[in-house]
Design a protein around this motif. Structure first.
Motif, PDB file in Angstrom:
ATOM      1  N   SER A 272       0.805  -1.218   0.000  1.00 51.07           N
ATOM      2  CA  SER A 272       0.000   0.000   0.000  1.00 51.07           C
ATOM      3  C   SER A 272       0.838   1.269   0.000  1.00 51.07           C
ATOM      4  CB  SER A 272      -0.941   0.010   1.210  1.00 51.07           C
ATOM      5  OG  SER A 272      -0.236   0.298   2.413  1.00 51.07           O
ATOM      6  N   ILE A 273       2.077   1.208   0.500  1.00 50.69           N
ATOM      7  CA  ILE A 273       2.923   2.404   0.546  1.00 50.69           C
ATOM      8  C   ILE A 273       3.847   2.522  -0.656  1.00 50.69           C
ATOM      9  CG2 ILE A 273       2.838   2.481   3.076  1.00 50.69           C
ATOM     10  CD1 ILE A 273       5.797   1.492   3.028  1.00 50.69           C
ATOM     11  N   GLY A 274       3.795   1.532  -1.569  1.00 48.68           N
ATOM     12  CA  GLY A 274       4.622   1.620  -2.763  1.00 48.68           C
ATOM     13  C   GLY A 274       5.537   0.446  -2.994  1.00 48.68           C
ATOM     14  N   GLY A 275       5.369  -0.640  -2.225  1.00 49.01           N
ATOM     15  CA  GLY A 275       6.144  -1.850  -2.469  1.00 49.01           C
ATOM     16  C   GLY A 275       7.564  -1.784  -1.961  1.00 49.01           C
ATOM     17  N   ARG A 276       8.403  -2.613  -2.555  1.00 46.09           N
ATOM     18  CA  ARG A 276       9.757  -2.763  -2.006  1.00 46.09           C
ATOM     19  C   ARG A 276      10.582  -1.489  -2.150  1.00 46.09           C
ATOM     20  NH1 ARG A 276      10.055  -5.529  -6.830  1.00 46.09           N
ATOM     21  NH2 ARG A 276      11.870  -5.184  -8.184  1.00 46.09           N
ATOM     22  N   GLN A 277      10.365  -0.697  -3.210  1.00 45.56           N
ATOM     23  CA  GLN A 277      11.142   0.535  -3.345  1.00 45.56           C
ATOM     24  C   GLN A 277      10.826   1.492  -2.207  1.00 45.56           C
ATOM     25  OE1 GLN A 277      13.717   1.138  -5.637  1.00 45.56           O
ATOM     26  NE2 GLN A 277      14.039   2.724  -4.078  1.00 45.56           N
ATOM     27  N   ALA A 278       9.579   1.547  -1.805  1.00 50.04           N
ATOM     28  CA  ALA A 278       9.228   2.384  -0.655  1.00 50.04           C
ATOM     29  C   ALA A 278       9.883   1.871   0.608  1.00 50.04           C
ATOM     30  CB  ALA A 278       7.710   2.433  -0.484  1.00 50.04           C
ATOM     31  N   MET A 279       9.957   0.553   0.746  1.00 47.37           N
ATOM     32  CA  MET A 279      10.631  -0.029   1.909  1.00 47.37           C
ATOM     33  C   MET A 279      12.127   0.289   1.885  1.00 47.37           C
ATOM     34  SD  MET A 279       8.467  -1.556   3.904  1.00 47.37           S
ATOM     35  CE  MET A 279       9.356  -2.809   4.828  1.00 47.37           C
ATOM     36  N   PHE A 280      12.735   0.210   0.679  1.00 49.76           N
ATOM     37  CA  PHE A 280      14.154   0.578   0.556  1.00 49.76           C
ATOM     38  C   PHE A 280      14.356   2.034   0.976  1.00 49.76           C
ATOM     39  CE2 PHE A 280      14.632  -2.419  -3.389  1.00 49.76           C
ATOM     40  CZ  PHE A 280      14.411  -3.519  -2.582  1.00 49.76           C
ATOM     41  N   ASP A 281      13.491   2.897   0.469  1.00 50.31           N
ATOM     42  CA  ASP A 281      13.630   4.331   0.742  1.00 50.31           C
ATOM     43  C   ASP A 281      13.496   4.627   2.237  1.00 50.31           C
ATOM     44  OD1 ASP A 281      13.937   4.725  -1.968  1.00 50.31           O
ATOM     45  OD2 ASP A 281      11.878   5.414  -2.293  1.00 50.31           O
ATOM     46  N   ARG A 282      12.548   3.971   2.885  1.00 50.47           N
ATOM     47  CA  ARG A 282      12.362   4.193   4.314  1.00 50.47           C
ATOM     48  C   ARG A 282      13.589   3.732   5.104  1.00 50.47           C
ATOM     49  NH1 ARG A 282       7.130   5.021   6.450  1.00 50.47           N
ATOM     50  NH2 ARG A 282       7.686   3.775   8.282  1.00 50.47           N
ATOM     51  N   ALA A 283      14.110   2.568   4.768  1.00 46.44           N
ATOM     52  CA  ALA A 283      15.301   2.065   5.470  1.00 46.44           C
ATOM     53  C   ALA A 283      16.501   2.974   5.231  1.00 46.44           C
ATOM     54  CB  ALA A 283      15.608   0.633   5.023  1.00 46.44           C
ATOM     55  N   ASN A 284      16.682   3.418   4.000  1.00 46.97           N
ATOM     56  CA  ASN A 284      17.815   4.305   3.692  1.00 46.97           C
ATOM     57  C   ASN A 284      17.719   5.612   4.462  1.00 46.97           C
ATOM     58  OD1 ASN A 284      19.065   2.541   1.884  1.00 46.97           O
ATOM     59  ND2 ASN A 284      17.922   3.324   0.125  1.00 46.97           N
ATOM     60  N   ALA A 285      16.514   6.189   4.495  1.00 49.74           N
ATOM     61  CA  ALA A 285      16.340   7.458   5.208  1.00 49.74           C
ATOM     62  C   ALA A 285      16.602   7.282   6.699  1.00 49.74           C
ATOM     63  CB  ALA A 285      14.932   7.996   4.966  1.00 49.74           C
ATOM     64  N   ASN A 286      16.080   6.216   7.274  1.00 53.24           N
ATOM     65  CA  ASN A 286      16.307   5.953   8.694  1.00 53.24           C
ATOM     66  C   ASN A 286      17.786   5.764   8.998  1.00 53.24           C
ATOM     67  OD1 ASN A 286      13.554   6.024   9.276  1.00 53.24           O
ATOM     68  ND2 ASN A 286      13.286   3.816   9.089  1.00 53.24           N
ATOM     69  N   ALA A 287      18.432   4.923   8.192  1.00 53.92           N
ATOM     70  CA  ALA A 287      19.842   4.617   8.441  1.00 53.92           C
ATOM     71  C   ALA A 287      20.717   5.849   8.264  1.00 53.92           C
ATOM     72  CB  ALA A 287      20.305   3.500   7.507  1.00 53.92           C
ATOM     73  N   ASN A 288      20.397   6.688   7.300  1.00 55.16           N
ATOM     74  CA  ASN A 288      21.209   7.893   7.079  1.00 55.16           C
ATOM     75  C   ASN A 288      21.144   8.835   8.278  1.00 55.16           C
ATOM     76  OD1 ASN A 288      22.141   7.098   4.576  1.00 55.16           O
ATOM     77  ND2 ASN A 288      20.515   8.138   3.451  1.00 55.16           N
ATOM     78  N   ILE A 289      19.987   8.905   8.921  1.00 55.24           N
ATOM     79  CA  ILE A 289      19.887   9.721  10.132  1.00 55.24           C
ATOM     80  C   ILE A 289      20.876   9.233  11.184  1.00 55.24           C
ATOM     81  CG2 ILE A 289      18.388  10.305  12.083  1.00 55.24           C
ATOM     82  CD1 ILE A 289      16.016  10.199  10.105  1.00 55.24           C
ATOM     83  N   VAL A 290      20.907   7.929  11.385  1.00 56.84           N
ATOM     84  CA  VAL A 290      21.791   7.357  12.404  1.00 56.84           C
ATOM     85  C   VAL A 290      23.256   7.478  11.992  1.00 56.84           C
ATOM     86  CG1 VAL A 290      22.366   5.285  13.721  1.00 56.84           C
ATOM     87  CG2 VAL A 290      19.972   5.772  13.163  1.00 56.84           C
ATOM     88  N   LYS A 291      23.552   7.171  10.735  1.00 55.78           N
ATOM     89  CA  LYS A 291      24.946   7.233  10.274  1.00 55.78           C
ATOM     90  C   LYS A 291      25.493   8.655  10.369  1.00 55.78           C
ATOM     91  CE  LYS A 291      24.306   3.470   6.941  1.00 55.78           C
ATOM     92  NZ  LYS A 291      24.224   3.138   5.497  1.00 55.78           N
ATOM     93  N   ASP A 292      24.720   9.630   9.955  1.00 59.68           N
ATOM     94  CA  ASP A 292      25.170  11.030  10.032  1.00 59.68           C
ATOM     95  C   ASP A 292      25.387  11.451  11.482  1.00 59.68           C
ATOM     96  OD1 ASP A 292      25.027  11.144   7.291  1.00 59.68           O
ATOM     97  OD2 ASP A 292      23.147  12.259   7.221  1.00 59.68           O
ATOM     98  N   TRP A 293      24.516  10.998  12.343  1.00 60.31           N
ATOM     99  CA  TRP A 293      24.647  11.321  13.764  1.00 60.31           C
ATOM    100  C   TRP A 293      25.924  10.724  14.351  1.00 60.31           C
ATOM    101  CZ3 TRP A 293      24.020   8.045  18.195  1.00 60.31           C
ATOM    102  CH2 TRP A 293      23.926   8.733  19.410  1.00 60.31           C
ATOM    103  N   ILE A 294      26.204   9.474  13.990  1.00 58.93           N
ATOM    104  CA  ILE A 294      27.434   8.827  14.463  1.00 58.93           C
ATOM    105  C   ILE A 294      28.659   9.618  14.006  1.00 58.93           C
ATOM    106  CG2 ILE A 294      28.886   6.764  14.244  1.00 58.93           C
ATOM    107  CD1 ILE A 294      26.289   5.133  13.948  1.00 58.93           C
ATOM    108  N   GLU A 295      28.659  10.021  12.746  1.00 61.69           N
ATOM    109  CA  GLU A 295      29.811  10.756  12.205  1.00 61.69           C
ATOM    110  C   GLU A 295      30.017  12.078  12.930  1.00 61.69           C
ATOM    111  OE1 GLU A 295      32.054   9.784   9.792  1.00 61.69           O
ATOM    112  OE2 GLU A 295      31.061   7.851  10.098  1.00 61.69           O
ATOM    113  N   ALA A 296      28.962  12.664  13.453  1.00 62.74           N
ATOM    114  CA  ALA A 296      29.062  13.965  14.121  1.00 62.74           C
ATOM    115  C   ALA A 296      29.463  13.843  15.587  1.00 62.74           C
ATOM    116  CB  ALA A 296      27.724  14.702  14.017  1.00 62.74           C
TER     117      ALA A 296
END
Length: 392
Positions: A272-296
């Protein structure tokens, strides 16, 4: 965040609405509730037309969402990802053929032990690497059968590509994809047996695994009869042919129809949210928040040094810096435990400690069922807890 770190009594003002950050079972999809689960199949035989139809629907939705090729088989297996993966190993790895098992975290090392101690494969190459690293996969001969873990659930290290697998290679590939699938695109043309569990990226109930077989894998199963005993839970043949019923909803043993309906609800949400590409996008966005925070944060580092190998699901981080490095090994191991305990006590974040066999660390699940706002609210609390432990 700086204010929270400076004033140890000043806790961050906002808590995650859903504090579940476990790497498996993972948090349910947003909006999940018991009334989202259909119950008509409950209390029915799993061999009934209704129940088999629901099991087949779960298989068909899985195929659709993952983009599995039409000539591949998709089946439900007992005993989670472990059962599916070991069924593939026990029925497909021929001692007469060379094989490689590659590992870079806890579960991959289990598959090495299976190959060495249980199957006792004589023509075996094992490749291993420390947590946060990946071995040189280019050293694997293309004629070898290979068992590997796409994404290191307990280390946060993933393969960045499948360039090390040649198209049309002689050996078969057995891929443990349990914390990768639905978050990373699978290169189906190079994969012969792919396994995963419902409770990882989809946040569904545990105990059932999925097995996806290529035509090459089916040919291997049909042409090879293992010399070792095969438990019933691993048997996928009737006579000399693949038991196609397993891949049409007739499971090897009795499945939980409640868990099946929960998995279906998660699949329907993902669709309903757009299939696997939407799931990829959500995971990437979440992980980038954490990765950027770690780097800082100078007091943290990603467990995986190479950015290209950093996962977008279970992001693992380790403490560093003068204060931390001045501690004894036992004291260092206590730091993440104390941070997690403080936040669990406050209902801020549950189960985000590193895996028990991994180096002392924190691990935040970032898969597609997690909301960005919850991750953003968790991170200041981790900083607050760390500073409290440091200055306590």
């Amino acid at each position: 965040m700086t204010d929270y770190a400076r004033g140890l009594s000043h806790e961050p003002p906002l808590k995650p609405e859903r504090p579940q950050f476990s790497s498996g079972p993972t948090v349910k999809f947003p909006g999940w509730s018991l009334d989202k689960i259909k119950t008509a199949s409950l209390g029915r035989s799993h061999r009934s037309k209704l129940a088999k139809g629901r099991l087949k629907y779960a298989i068909d939705l899985t195929r659709e969402l993952l983009g599995v090729p039409d000539d591949y088989l998709v089946g439900i297996m007992p005993a989670s990802d472990t059962g599916a993966l070991e069924a593939a190993m026990w029925t497909m790895l021929d001692p007469a053929r060379p094989a490689t098992v590659a590992a870079w975290e806890s579960f991959g090392n289990v598959w090495i032990q299976d190959a060495v101690k249980q199957l006792k494969l004589p023509n075996l190459q094992t490749l291993s690497a420390d947590y946060g690293e990946i071995p040189d996969l280019s050293t694997i001969p293309q004629r070898n059968d290979v068992v590997f873990t796409w994404n290191g659930t307990t280390s946060g290290a993933m393969i960045p590509n499948t360039d090390w697998l040649e198209p049309g290679r002689e050996g078969i590939t057995i891929n443990d994809a349990t914390s990768a699938i639905f978050a990373m695109e699978m290169d189906w043309a190079k994969l012969d047996a792919t396994t995963f569990s419902w409770q990882k990226v989809m946040g569904s109930e545990a105990q059932h695994g999925m097995l996806i077989l290529s035509p090459k894998a089916v040919e291997r199963i049909e042409s090879y009869d293992p010399s070792w005993p095969l438990p019933k839970l691993f048997r996928m043949k009737k006579g000399d042919k693949i038991n196609t019923g397993i891949f049409e909803g007739a499971t090897i043993n009795t499945p939980s129809l409640l868990a099946t309906e929960d998995y279906i609800a998660a699949l329907e949400w993902a669709k309903s949210i757009g299939g696997r590409q939407a799931m990829f996008d959500r995971a990437n966005a979440n992980a980038n928040i954490v990765k950027d925070w770690i780097e800082a944060k100078p007091w943290l580092r990603n467990m995986v040094a190479d950015p290209a190998q950093r996962t977008n699901t279970g992001v693992c981080m380790m403490f560093q810096g003068d204060w931390y490095e001045s501690l004894s090994a036992e004291e260092q191991a206590d730091v993440p435990k104390k941070v997690v305990a403080m936040l669990e006590e406050r209902n801020v974040g549950y189960d985000f400690n590193g895996y028990r066999d991994a180096p002392p660390s924190l691990r935040i699940w970032c898969g597609g069922t997690v909301e960005q706002d919850d991750i953003q609210r968790l991170l200041p609390w981790i900083e607050w807890a760390y500073e409290t432990v440091k200055n306590g």
